[in-house]
Design a protein around this motif. Structure first.
Motif, PDB file in Angstrom:
ATOM      1  N   GLY A 168       7.622   8.331  -9.304  1.00 25.10           N
ATOM      2  CA  GLY A 168       7.558   6.584  -9.448  1.00 25.10           C
ATOM      3  C   GLY A 168       6.620   6.030  -8.206  1.00 25.10           C
ATOM      4  N   SER A 169       7.184   5.006  -7.557  1.00 30.83           N
ATOM      5  CA  SER A 169       5.941   3.486  -6.660  1.00 30.83           C
ATOM      6  C   SER A 169       8.001   4.127  -5.816  1.00 30.83           C
ATOM      7  CB  SER A 169       5.751   2.304  -6.857  1.00 30.83           C
ATOM      8  OG  SER A 169       6.885   1.462  -7.590  1.00 30.83           O
ATOM      9  N   HIS A 170       8.818   4.037  -5.640  1.00 30.15           N
ATOM     10  CA  HIS A 170       9.870   4.731  -5.095  1.00 30.15           C
ATOM     11  C   HIS A 170       9.289   4.965  -3.311  1.00 30.15           C
ATOM     12  CE1 HIS A 170      13.960   5.150  -3.148  1.00 30.15           C
ATOM     13  NE2 HIS A 170      14.072   3.754  -3.899  1.00 30.15           N
ATOM     14  N   SER A 171      10.050   4.666  -2.251  1.00 34.33           N
ATOM     15  CA  SER A 171       9.795   5.726  -1.379  1.00 34.33           C
ATOM     16  C   SER A 171       9.695   6.930  -0.971  1.00 34.33           C
ATOM     17  CB  SER A 171      10.747   4.800  -0.341  1.00 34.33           C
ATOM     18  OG  SER A 171      12.016   4.739  -0.505  1.00 34.33           O
ATOM     19  N   TYR A 172      10.328   7.814  -1.899  1.00 36.52           N
ATOM     20  CA  TYR A 172      10.645   9.028  -2.601  1.00 36.52           C
ATOM     21  C   TYR A 172       9.053   9.933  -2.812  1.00 36.52           C
ATOM     22  CZ  TYR A 172      16.172   8.664  -3.239  1.00 36.52           C
ATOM     23  OH  TYR A 172      17.593   8.822  -2.532  1.00 36.52           O
ATOM     24  N   GLY A 173       8.683   9.046  -2.967  1.00 39.38           N
ATOM     25  CA  GLY A 173       7.560   9.525  -3.719  1.00 39.38           C
ATOM     26  C   GLY A 173       5.737   9.657  -2.757  1.00 39.38           C
ATOM     27  N   TYR A 174       6.202   8.833  -1.223  1.00 32.57           N
ATOM     28  CA  TYR A 174       5.263   8.563  -0.228  1.00 32.57           C
ATOM     29  C   TYR A 174       5.150   9.008  -0.173  1.00 32.57           C
ATOM     30  CZ  TYR A 174       6.646   3.284  -0.303  1.00 32.57           C
ATOM     31  OH  TYR A 174       7.108   2.470  -0.772  1.00 32.57           O
ATOM     32  N   SER A 175       3.462   9.284  -0.225  1.00 32.29           N
ATOM     33  CA  SER A 175       2.905  10.232   0.520  1.00 32.29           C
ATOM     34  C   SER A 175       2.893  10.053   1.770  1.00 32.29           C
ATOM     35  CB  SER A 175       1.276  10.154   1.173  1.00 32.29           C
ATOM     36  OG  SER A 175       1.024   9.845   1.222  1.00 32.29           O
ATOM     37  N   PRO A 176       3.048  10.860   3.598  1.00 30.86           N
ATOM     38  CA  PRO A 176       3.243  11.095   4.642  1.00 30.86           C
ATOM     39  C   PRO A 176       2.452  10.096   5.488  1.00 30.86           C
ATOM     40  CG  PRO A 176       3.002  13.392   4.267  1.00 30.86           C
ATOM     41  CD  PRO A 176       2.733  12.597   2.824  1.00 30.86           C
ATOM     42  N   ALA A 177       0.950  10.022   4.729  1.00 31.75           N
ATOM     43  CA  ALA A 177       0.489   8.830   5.386  1.00 31.75           C
ATOM     44  C   ALA A 177       0.667   7.005   4.310  1.00 31.75           C
ATOM     45  CB  ALA A 177      -1.477   8.953   4.774  1.00 31.75           C
ATOM     46  N   GLU A 178       1.345   7.018   3.501  1.00 32.09           N
ATOM     47  CA  GLU A 178       2.233   5.740   3.198  1.00 32.09           C
ATOM     48  C   GLU A 178       3.424   5.544   3.955  1.00 32.09           C
ATOM     49  OE1 GLU A 178       0.350   6.179  -1.488  1.00 32.09           O
ATOM     50  OE2 GLU A 178       2.615   6.746  -0.987  1.00 32.09           O
ATOM     51  N   LYS A 179       4.147   6.484   4.062  1.00 36.03           N
ATOM     52  CA  LYS A 179       5.355   6.008   5.151  1.00 36.03           C
ATOM     53  C   LYS A 179       5.040   4.973   6.695  1.00 36.03           C
ATOM     54  CE  LYS A 179       7.580  10.128   3.338  1.00 36.03           C
ATOM     55  NZ  LYS A 179       8.277  11.381   4.217  1.00 36.03           N
ATOM     56  N   GLY A 180       5.777   3.954   6.419  1.00 41.60           N
ATOM     57  CA  GLY A 180       5.549   3.112   7.129  1.00 41.60           C
ATOM     58  C   GLY A 180       4.774   2.421   7.534  1.00 41.60           C
ATOM     59  N   THR A 181       3.690   1.937   6.117  1.00 41.80           N
ATOM     60  CA  THR A 181       2.639   1.240   6.093  1.00 41.80           C
ATOM     61  C   THR A 181       3.360   0.471   4.943  1.00 41.80           C
ATOM     62  OG1 THR A 181       1.035   2.220   4.928  1.00 41.80           O
ATOM     63  CG2 THR A 181       1.540   3.124   7.234  1.00 41.80           C
ATOM     64  N   PHE A 182       1.871  -0.474   5.402  1.00 38.75           N
ATOM     65  CA  PHE A 182       1.454  -1.664   4.229  1.00 38.75           C
ATOM     66  C   PHE A 182       0.754  -1.330   3.628  1.00 38.75           C
ATOM     67  CE2 PHE A 182       4.549  -4.036   7.198  1.00 38.75           C
ATOM     68  CZ  PHE A 182       5.387  -4.452   5.994  1.00 38.75           C
ATOM     69  N   SER A 183       0.805  -1.091   1.976  1.00 37.09           N
ATOM     70  CA  SER A 183      -0.122  -0.877   1.085  1.00 37.09           C
ATOM     71  C   SER A 183      -1.124  -2.620   1.558  1.00 37.09           C
ATOM     72  CB  SER A 183       0.107  -0.611  -0.419  1.00 37.09           C
ATOM     73  OG  SER A 183       0.780  -2.170  -0.981  1.00 37.09           O
ATOM     74  N   ASN A 184      -2.166  -2.576   0.444  1.00 40.92           N
ATOM     75  CA  ASN A 184      -3.139  -3.616   0.540  1.00 40.92           C
ATOM     76  C   ASN A 184      -3.355  -4.648  -0.411  1.00 40.92           C
ATOM     77  OD1 ASN A 184      -4.403  -2.011  -1.018  1.00 40.92           O
ATOM     78  ND2 ASN A 184      -6.768  -2.796   0.254  1.00 40.92           N
ATOM     79  N   LEU A 185      -2.412  -4.471  -1.241  1.00 40.63           N
ATOM     80  CA  LEU A 185      -1.530  -5.408  -2.955  1.00 40.63           C
ATOM     81  C   LEU A 185      -1.969  -7.037  -2.698  1.00 40.63           C
ATOM     82  CD1 LEU A 185       1.070  -3.327  -4.409  1.00 40.63           C
ATOM     83  CD2 LEU A 185      -1.309  -3.221  -5.266  1.00 40.63           C
ATOM     84  N   ALA A 186      -2.718  -7.418  -3.744  1.00 35.64           N
ATOM     85  CA  ALA A 186      -2.634  -8.999  -3.401  1.00 35.64           C
ATOM     86  C   ALA A 186      -1.071  -9.489  -3.233  1.00 35.64           C
ATOM     87  CB  ALA A 186      -3.570  -9.120  -4.999  1.00 35.64           C
ATOM     88  N   SER A 187      -1.108 -11.061  -3.212  1.00 34.87           N
ATOM     89  CA  SER A 187      -0.082 -11.416  -3.197  1.00 34.87           C
ATOM     90  C   SER A 187       0.461 -11.361  -4.790  1.00 34.87           C
ATOM     91  CB  SER A 187      -0.196 -12.903  -2.693  1.00 34.87           C
ATOM     92  OG  SER A 187       1.269 -13.110  -2.966  1.00 34.87           O
ATOM     93  N   GLY A 188       1.636 -11.710  -4.966  1.00 37.08           N
ATOM     94  CA  GLY A 188       1.832 -11.203  -6.724  1.00 37.08           C
ATOM     95  C   GLY A 188       2.004 -10.127  -6.924  1.00 37.08           C
TER      96      GLY A 188
END
Length: 464
Positions: free
Chosen positions: A174-194
């Motif tokens: 799912g969206s848990h950190s277990y599933g983060y790609s190497p590029a995603e680890k330690g970064t924030f996404s650009n999701l809109a507030s809420g």
């Protein structure tokens, strides 16, 4: 044998009473929401003033909240095995997390711990296997009961949900950190507030509800939240809790708070699907955790300890149960219950015949759910725990066992041959050991504990 027959007759009579007295005569669907590492004091319903959990709050308002619900173990795999089988980890010989056969053991210890558990034996009949003749059972998310593929948290081809009663399922991270790609680890996404990341575990669980809405079903929604690594990718959530917690708050506490709200959001999506599909009136929803909170993030001022210990914060867990028009809305139960109780409870509600009650530790809590279980027997029932392992990281746990009977709780520490005794009615924080003030009670509790452990042939730590 005589006690088994009496127990079976009582169970069947009770089941008939539930079906006759409930407002819905059909056997309910089951949705079992299992959260990972959620602490007793982490939710607004249990008094937390920081974490925002509106969906779980609404669930509590529409159902029954347990103040004294316990996990069967202070650690993941052991608790999960117990939930599925109705047996204590001591009886199962599955008291720790599953590990490969060649795993290192702590060195220089006074005692030698048992071998690490590896796979949940296929000979153990899970609750899914008990009800699968008439129920479609689906499992989505974390299993953590095998090392068959030597892949952390991976399902096995020979040991896994599909081999133990579940017809449908997926081991997505799912969206848990277990599933983060190497590029995603330690970064924030650009999701809109809420907005929140799409979670495949939740989406697949909702799809299961849609596909099986017309047949009796059990959905086992096994979340990875809020287990470490605790790292949100939602910048707006991070900013929100950084402001709420203040400048002195650690990064871990900020990310943990964001994780809890994220967990609540996904549960809200699932509950919304239940309502949209008009399943609420014939669906029992159980919300619970596999063990107490990780003490690095889950902070409780009212309970001592945390995950990996048998103090209250390690095993007392948030638990909420809802069944529309059957369980009284807003009810609170102070009856002590344990994770292994869900097996006989679900079996009773789904009409399982010939439950082998004498080989399990669980006790059906259907009378409690219906508001009829406030007897002295329920309040004084014996619950027990067994953790014969060392766990040096974080808390430096050493082999220990515990027992609760009524207001008393005792914890036995094997290295020191020492027992601590607490009165939970007056000291739920376990700050005042009364074993010297009440030596007779301490002796009684120790005997009851070891009688239990002997009865189930518990594996013990021994001298090196």
């Amino acid at each position: 044998m005589h006690k088994c027959l009496i127990g079976l007759v009582s169970l069947l009579l009770c089941f008939q009473g539930v079906m006759a007295g409930g407002k819905n005569p059909n056997r309910p669907n089951i949705i079992f929401i299992l959260v990972d590492d959620l602490g007793w004091a982490d939710l607004a319903t249990y008094g937390n003033s920081i974490h925002e959990t509106p969906n779980i709050d609404r669930l509590a308002a529409s159902g029954m909240t347990f103040t004294d619900a316990y996990a069967s173990a202070p650690i993941c795999s052991a608790s999960r095995a117990s939930l599925l089988t109705g047996k204590s980890p001591a009886r199962l010989g599955f008291e720790f997390v599953t590990k490969p056969d060649d795993s290192d053991v702590p060195e220089g210890t006074l005692l030698r711990q048992p071998r690490y558990p590896r796979d949940l034996p296929l000979s153990e009949k899970t609750i899914a296997e008990q009800i699968s003749p008439t129920y479609v059972c689906g499992y989505f998310g974390k299993w953590h009961l095998t090392q068959e593929n030597d892949r952390y948290l991976g399902w096995g081809n020979m040991f896994g949900p599909f081999q133990q009663g579940f017809r449908v399922g997926a081991e997505h991270r799912g969206s848990h950190s277990y599933g983060y790609s190497p590029a995603e680890k330690g970064t924030f996404s650009n999701l809109a507030s809420g907005t929140f990341p799409v979670d495949s575990v939740t989406e697949l669980s909702i799809r299961f509800l849609e596909q099986h809405r017309d047949a009796p079903f059990m959905l086992y929604y096994s979340m990875y939240y809020v287990h470490a690594p605790v790292k949100t990718r939602s910048k707006w959530l991070y900013d929100k809790y950084r402001e709420k917690l203040g400048s002195a708050a650690s990064e871990e506490l900020i990310h943990y708070a964001a994780f809890i709200e994220t967990m609540d959001h996904y549960i809200g999506q699932l509950l919304q699907a239940v309502e949209q599909l008009k399943l609420g009136e014939n669906t029992l929803i159980v919300f619970t955790s596999d063990n107490g909170g990780d003490p690095r993030f889950s902070k409780s001022e009212s309970l001592r300890g945390g995950k990996w210990t048998l103090y209250e914060a390690g095993i007392r867990i948030p638990t909420i149960v809802c069944w529309k028009n059957v369980i009284k809305a807003g009810a609170i139960s102070r009856i002590p219950i344990n994770g292994y109780d869900w097996y006989p409870t679900i079996a009773e509600l789904t009409g399982v015949p010939n439950l082998p009650k004498c080989t399990i530790d669980g006790q059906s809590i259907v009378p409690v759910l219906l508001g009829k279980g406030q007897s002295t027997t329920d309040k004084n029932r014996i619950l027990y725990w067994h953790f014969p392992f060392y766990h040096p990281p974080v808390v430096n746990s050493k082999p220990q066992s515990a027992i609760r009977m009524g207001k008393y709780k005792a914890i036995y520490f094997y290295e020191e041959d020492r027992i601590e005794l607490y009165d939970l009615d007056t000291d739920s924080a376990e700050q005042h050991d009364i074993s010297r003030a009440e030596p007779a009670q301490a002796s009684t509790m120790k005997k009851l504990l070891f009688d239990k452990l002997d009865l189930v042939h518990a594996r013990m730590p021994v001298k090196n």
